[in-house]
Design a protein around this motif. Structure first.
Motif, PDB file in Angstrom:
ATOM      1  N   ILE A  45      -9.364   9.741 -10.648  1.00  0.00           N
ATOM      2  CA  ILE A  45      -9.898   8.452 -11.075  1.00  0.00           C
ATOM      3  C   ILE A  45      -9.666   7.377 -10.012  1.00  0.00           C
ATOM      4  CG2 ILE A  45      -7.745   7.912 -12.297  1.00  0.00           C
ATOM      5  CD1 ILE A  45     -11.250   6.820 -13.450  1.00  0.00           C
ATOM      6  N   LEU A  46     -10.652   6.506  -9.845  1.00  0.00           N
ATOM      7  CA  LEU A  46     -10.518   5.284  -9.057  1.00  0.00           C
ATOM      8  C   LEU A  46     -10.438   4.114 -10.021  1.00  0.00           C
ATOM      9  CD1 LEU A  46     -13.271   5.877  -6.349  1.00  0.00           C
ATOM     10  CD2 LEU A  46     -10.807   6.077  -6.015  1.00  0.00           C
ATOM     11  N   ALA A  47      -9.670   3.089  -9.672  1.00  0.00           N
ATOM     12  CA  ALA A  47      -9.546   1.915 -10.544  1.00  0.00           C
ATOM     13  C   ALA A  47      -9.131   0.715  -9.709  1.00  0.00           C
ATOM     14  CB  ALA A  47      -8.524   2.181 -11.656  1.00  0.00           C
ATOM     15  N   ASP A  48      -9.176  -0.447 -10.355  1.00  0.00           N
ATOM     16  CA  ASP A  48      -8.580  -1.643  -9.758  1.00  0.00           C
ATOM     17  C   ASP A  48      -7.917  -2.437 -10.874  1.00  0.00           C
ATOM     18  OD1 ASP A  48     -10.554  -3.431 -10.972  1.00  0.00           O
ATOM     19  OD2 ASP A  48     -11.929  -2.729  -9.420  1.00  0.00           O
ATOM     20  N   ALA A  49      -7.018  -3.316 -10.498  1.00  0.00           N
ATOM     21  CA  ALA A  49      -6.269  -4.090 -11.497  1.00  0.00           C
ATOM     22  C   ALA A  49      -5.714  -5.344 -10.847  1.00  0.00           C
ATOM     23  CB  ALA A  49      -5.126  -3.251 -12.072  1.00  0.00           C
ATOM     24  N   GLN A  50      -5.421  -6.328 -11.678  1.00  0.00           N
ATOM     25  CA  GLN A  50      -4.693  -7.501 -11.210  1.00  0.00           C
ATOM     26  C   GLN A  50      -3.223  -7.123 -11.021  1.00  0.00           C
ATOM     27  OE1 GLN A  50      -5.736 -10.515 -10.429  1.00  0.00           O
ATOM     28  NE2 GLN A  50      -7.798 -10.656 -11.307  1.00  0.00           N
ATOM     29  N   GLU A  51      -2.594  -7.755 -10.070  1.00  0.00           N
ATOM     30  CA  GLU A  51      -1.191  -7.441  -9.793  1.00  0.00           C
ATOM     31  C   GLU A  51      -0.309  -7.626 -11.020  1.00  0.00           C
ATOM     32  OE1 GLU A  51       0.901  -8.563  -6.297  1.00  0.00           O
ATOM     33  OE2 GLU A  51      -0.942  -8.962  -5.171  1.00  0.00           O
ATOM     34  N   PHE A  52      -0.592  -8.638 -11.829  1.00  0.00           N
ATOM     35  CA  PHE A  52       0.267  -8.891 -12.986  1.00  0.00           C
ATOM     36  C   PHE A  52       0.177  -7.775 -14.034  1.00  0.00           C
ATOM     37  CE2 PHE A  52      -3.710 -11.201 -14.038  1.00  0.00           C
ATOM     38  CZ  PHE A  52      -4.040 -10.572 -15.229  1.00  0.00           C
TER      39      PHE A  52
ATOM     40  N   ILE B  49       0.841  -1.188   0.000  1.00  0.00           N
ATOM     41  CA  ILE B  49       0.000   0.000   0.000  1.00  0.00           C
ATOM     42  C   ILE B  49       0.883   1.247   0.000  1.00  0.00           C
ATOM     43  CG2 ILE B  49      -1.656   1.329   1.366  1.00  0.00           C
ATOM     44  CD1 ILE B  49      -2.841  -1.345   2.270  1.00  0.00           C
ATOM     45  N   GLY B  50       0.564   2.181  -0.868  1.00  0.00           N
ATOM     46  CA  GLY B  50       1.356   3.413  -0.991  1.00  0.00           C
ATOM     47  C   GLY B  50       2.283   3.413  -2.192  1.00  0.00           C
ATOM     48  N   ASP B  51       2.547   2.230  -2.778  1.00  0.00           N
ATOM     49  CA  ASP B  51       3.392   2.169  -3.978  1.00  0.00           C
ATOM     50  C   ASP B  51       2.745   2.935  -5.132  1.00  0.00           C
ATOM     51  OD1 ASP B  51       5.410   0.674  -2.872  1.00  0.00           O
ATOM     52  OD2 ASP B  51       4.740  -1.252  -3.687  1.00  0.00           O
TER      53      ASP B  51
ATOM     54  N   PRO C 221      -6.760 -10.360  -1.125  1.00  0.00           N
ATOM     55  CA  PRO C 221      -6.161 -11.704  -1.179  1.00  0.00           C
ATOM     56  C   PRO C 221      -6.259 -12.367  -2.558  1.00  0.00           C
ATOM     57  CG  PRO C 221      -7.500 -11.452   0.803  1.00  0.00           C
ATOM     58  CD  PRO C 221      -7.744 -10.236  -0.034  1.00  0.00           C
ATOM     59  N   ASN C 222      -7.255 -11.977  -3.349  1.00  0.00           N
ATOM     60  CA  ASN C 222      -7.420 -12.590  -4.671  1.00  0.00           C
ATOM     61  C   ASN C 222      -6.539 -11.949  -5.747  1.00  0.00           C
ATOM     62  OD1 ASN C 222      -8.666 -10.137  -4.995  1.00  0.00           O
ATOM     63  ND2 ASN C 222     -10.666 -10.971  -5.610  1.00  0.00           N
ATOM     64  N   GLY C 223      -5.660 -11.025  -5.343  1.00  0.00           N
ATOM     65  CA  GLY C 223      -4.751 -10.404  -6.291  1.00  0.00           C
ATOM     66  C   GLY C 223      -5.253  -9.123  -6.921  1.00  0.00           C
ATOM     67  N   ILE C 224      -6.476  -8.700  -6.573  1.00  0.00           N
ATOM     68  CA  ILE C 224      -7.005  -7.425  -7.062  1.00  0.00           C
ATOM     69  C   ILE C 224      -6.424  -6.291  -6.219  1.00  0.00           C
ATOM     70  CG2 ILE C 224      -9.061  -6.020  -7.398  1.00  0.00           C
ATOM     71  CD1 ILE C 224      -8.886  -8.216  -9.392  1.00  0.00           C
ATOM     72  N   VAL C 225      -5.974  -5.245  -6.906  1.00  0.00           N
ATOM     73  CA  VAL C 225      -5.354  -4.102  -6.232  1.00  0.00           C
ATOM     74  C   VAL C 225      -6.212  -2.867  -6.477  1.00  0.00           C
ATOM     75  CG1 VAL C 225      -3.290  -2.662  -6.090  1.00  0.00           C
ATOM     76  CG2 VAL C 225      -3.066  -5.114  -6.573  1.00  0.00           C
ATOM     77  N   ASP C 226      -6.578  -2.162  -5.411  1.00  0.00           N
ATOM     78  CA  ASP C 226      -7.336  -0.917  -5.528  1.00  0.00           C
ATOM     79  C   ASP C 226      -6.375   0.246  -5.756  1.00  0.00           C
ATOM     80  OD1 ASP C 226      -9.716  -2.256  -5.095  1.00  0.00           O
ATOM     81  OD2 ASP C 226      -9.686  -1.893  -2.927  1.00  0.00           O
ATOM     82  N   LEU C 227      -6.765   1.139  -6.675  1.00  0.00           N
ATOM     83  CA  LEU C 227      -5.877   2.219  -7.110  1.00  0.00           C
ATOM     84  C   LEU C 227      -6.602   3.557  -7.075  1.00  0.00           C
ATOM     85  CD1 LEU C 227      -4.643   0.413 -10.354  1.00  0.00           C
ATOM     86  CD2 LEU C 227      -3.405   0.502  -8.166  1.00  0.00           C
ATOM     87  N   VAL C 228      -5.830   4.615  -6.832  1.00  0.00           N
ATOM     88  CA  VAL C 228      -6.354   5.975  -6.931  1.00  0.00           C
ATOM     89  C   VAL C 228      -5.344   6.808  -7.716  1.00  0.00           C
ATOM     90  CG1 VAL C 228      -5.335   6.668  -4.713  1.00  0.00           C
ATOM     91  CG2 VAL C 228      -7.252   7.958  -5.654  1.00  0.00           C
ATOM     92  N   GLY C 229      -5.832   7.592  -8.669  1.00  0.00           N
ATOM     93  CA  GLY C 229      -4.937   8.399  -9.492  1.00  0.00           C
ATOM     94  C   GLY C 229      -4.236   9.468  -8.680  1.00  0.00           C
ATOM     95  N   ILE C 230      -2.979   9.721  -8.998  1.00  0.00           N
ATOM     96  CA  ILE C 230      -2.247  10.756  -8.266  1.00  0.00           C
ATOM     97  C   ILE C 230      -2.176  12.069  -9.046  1.00  0.00           C
ATOM     98  CG2 ILE C 230      -0.876   9.049  -7.009  1.00  0.00           C
ATOM     99  CD1 ILE C 230       1.517   9.886  -8.710  1.00  0.00           C
ATOM    100  N   THR C 231      -2.600  12.072 -10.303  1.00  0.00           N
ATOM    101  CA  THR C 231      -2.713  13.330 -11.050  1.00  0.00           C
ATOM    102  C   THR C 231      -4.086  13.480 -11.691  1.00  0.00           C
ATOM    103  OG1 THR C 231      -1.789  12.333 -13.065  1.00  0.00           O
ATOM    104  CG2 THR C 231      -0.252  13.428 -11.564  1.00  0.00           C
ATOM    105  N   CYS C 232      -4.831  12.380 -11.803  1.00  0.00           N
ATOM    106  CA  CYS C 232      -6.190  12.393 -12.340  1.00  0.00           C
ATOM    107  C   CYS C 232      -7.159  11.961 -11.251  1.00  0.00           C
ATOM    108  CB  CYS C 232      -6.319  11.452 -13.533  1.00  0.00           C
ATOM    109  SG  CYS C 232      -5.331  11.917 -14.953  1.00  0.00           S
TER     110      CYS C 232
END
Length: 294
Positions: free
Chosen positions: A41-48, A6-8, A28-39
């Motif tokens: 936007i909220l998003a999520d993605a698989q770690e890969f 978290i924080g990366d 735990p299922n590999g989904i990562v929650d994301l927040v834009g640092i210049t836009c």
């Protein structure tokens, strides 16, 4: 075990690393929650699908974004400043005054008051940046970090306390693309909260020129927010908007005289995605002059 924490700061491979994100949660299922640092936007993605952004790359990309942002801010301000009606305000008035039966003339200057802003933002870091930018713009702004889903609960009280000319309701949002229907408000992360907040603000002041409202973030449900009573909103084409785009709207409203309409072309030409990202209604400015000068 996750390769991230978290924080990366990361970018998505599948989107050609176009947007920088901060990791806010790792499931735990590999989904990562994301927040834009210049836009916004909220998003999520698989770690890969994620690439860790190095400090050097982060600094380089943020510097480039800041240069572009500063260019747009300066261009927006200069466009407003160079309008004929602003230039006409840079004059001195001659006021007649009678004193002890002598006719005396005293030169008095006008004073100018740009509109005041109440800015409610779901992102704490953006709040801090916005406070500094409002100061540089010479604007009175009360900026509060309130989570999007809590904004509608507090906006009425804050409007009563600060009585602003302009209200900005923003933070982060996203359209859930796998659900397809852009006209279903449940397919957006936070649009329903922006709509609720606008409705509360219009309960406080229904006149669109007495309280000018911008609401929304990246990919927000533009039509619903405008229908709720906002003057300006994002995003007509469900695109990303920049962190400072709501401030460009506020700046244009604040420095447009009360007898003029806000120059929509200046907003469109200086926000990140133009008319695809920001739209709105014909609205009067809130810039006032007074006599005598202070």
């Amino acid at each position: 075990m996750s390769n991230f924490k978290i924080g990366d700061i990361v970018a998505r491979k599948s989107y050609n690393y176009d947007v920088l994100f901060r990791i806010t949660n790792i499931h735990p299922n590999g989904i990562v929650d994301l927040v834009g640092i210049t836009c916004r936007i909220l998003a999520d993605a698989q770690e890969f699908d994620l690439k860790l952004i190095s400090k050097q790359e982060l600094e380089m990309r943020l510097n480039n974004i800041e240069k572009s942002r500063r260019t747009r801010l300066d261009r927006s301000y200069n466009n407003i400043k160079n309008k004929k009606y602003n230039n006409n305000y840079n004059y001195n008035k001659i006021i007649f005054r009678e004193n002890n039966s002598l006719n005396l003339y005293q030169k008095e200057t006008t004073y100018k008051r740009p509109g005041s802003v109440l800015h409610i933002d779901g992102d704490e870091e953006y709040c801090n940046q916005c406070r500094e930018l409002y100061k540089k713009m010479g604007m009175i702004a009360h900026v509060f970090n309130i989570e999007e889903k809590e904004q509608y609960k507090q906006v009425y009280t804050l409007l009563q306390k600060y009585k602003p000319d302009i209200l900005v309701l923003t933070g982060h949002d996203a359209f859930i693309k796998r659900r397809n229907d852009i006209y279903n408000i449940d397919n957006y992360k936070n649009s329903k909260y922006f709509v609720q907040s606008v409705l509360e603000a219009r309960r406080y002041e229904h006149n669109l020129d007495n309280l000018v409202i911008f609401a929304g973030a990246c990919q927000s449900y533009y039509e619903a927010i405008i229908s709720a009573g906002a003057n300006f909103a994002s995003a007509p084409k469900r695109v990303l908007i920049d962190m400072m785009d709501p401030m460009i709207v506020a700046e244009n409203v604040a420095y447009t005289p009360v007898n003029e309409y806000v120059p929509l072309e200046n907003i469109i030409s200086n926000t990140r995605e133009g008319i695809s990202g920001i739209g709105g209604l014909q609205t009067k400015g809130v810039y006032r002059i007074g006599m005598p000068g202070l």
